[in-house]
Scaffold this motif. Structure first.
Motif, PDB file in Angstrom:
ATOM      1  N   GLU A  33      75.425  -3.006  48.880  1.00  0.00           N
ATOM      2  CA  GLU A  33      75.515  -2.424  47.545  1.00  0.00           C
ATOM      3  C   GLU A  33      74.153  -2.476  46.878  1.00  0.00           C
ATOM      4  O   GLU A  33      73.239  -3.141  47.355  1.00  0.00           O
ATOM      5  CB  GLU A  33      76.559  -3.150  46.691  1.00  0.00           C
ATOM      6  CG  GLU A  33      76.208  -4.586  46.385  1.00  0.00           C
ATOM      7  CD  GLU A  33      77.293  -5.287  45.579  1.00  0.00           C
ATOM      8  OE1 GLU A  33      78.410  -4.757  45.478  1.00  0.00           O
ATOM      9  OE2 GLU A  33      77.002  -6.371  45.059  1.00  0.00           O
ATOM     10  N   ARG A  38      76.725   2.450  46.008  1.00  0.00           N
ATOM     11  CA  ARG A  38      77.694   1.794  45.124  1.00  0.00           C
ATOM     12  C   ARG A  38      78.460   0.718  45.886  1.00  0.00           C
ATOM     13  O   ARG A  38      78.631  -0.399  45.426  1.00  0.00           O
ATOM     14  CB  ARG A  38      78.649   2.834  44.553  1.00  0.00           C
ATOM     15  CG  ARG A  38      79.622   2.284  43.573  1.00  0.00           C
ATOM     16  CD  ARG A  38      80.394   3.381  42.893  1.00  0.00           C
ATOM     17  NE  ARG A  38      81.447   2.822  42.073  1.00  0.00           N
ATOM     18  CZ  ARG A  38      82.460   3.506  41.635  1.00  0.00           C
ATOM     19  NH1 ARG A  38      82.563   4.790  41.923  1.00  0.00           N
ATOM     20  NH2 ARG A  38      83.380   2.930  40.911  1.00  0.00           N
ATOM     21  N   ALA A  61      75.911   6.038  44.846  1.00  0.00           N
ATOM     22  CA  ALA A  61      75.920   5.977  43.386  1.00  0.00           C
ATOM     23  C   ALA A  61      76.290   7.322  42.764  1.00  0.00           C
ATOM     24  O   ALA A  61      76.900   7.364  41.695  1.00  0.00           O
ATOM     25  CB  ALA A  61      74.568   5.502  42.871  1.00  0.00           C
TER      26      ALA A  61
END
Length: 105
Positions: A33, A38, A61
């Protein structure tokens, strides 16, 4: 030997993404991450030579979902940290090479 258990990595050129590897015998898995990722997961197997063959999936993201396979080959940097050269192929047919490096506390 569980050479990847607890290994924390980031891209060779840091971009805010980090990952943590786990290992139980030949089974290897990781969570990633940060930065452009994300959330990401990887699961695969590790040979006696340390080469990892794995599948991965990540949500970027921007919301894009990226999935594929990779073969990661380890080597040591001059300072003793581990580097993995990842040859990957995505489900969309794209392919490339990435390098991730061990992050020391």
């Amino acid at each position: 030997m569980n050479r990847y258990e607890g290994l924390v990595v980031q891209p060779e050129v840091p971009n805010g993404a980090r990952g943590r590897y786990h290992q139980d015998g030949s089974l290897v898995w990781a969570e990633f991450e940060g930065g452009p990722v994300r959330s990401g997961r990887l699961v695969g197997t590790c040979g006696d030579d340390g080469v990892i063959s794995a599948a991965y999936c990540q949500v970027m993201a921007d919301g894009a979902v990226v999935a594929g396979t990779c073969v990661s080959t380890p080597d040591r940097l001059a300072d003793g940290r581990l580097r993995l050269t990842e040859r990957w192929r995505r489900a969309d047919g794209s392919a490339g090479v990435s390098r991730i490096e061990e992050v020391r506390a």
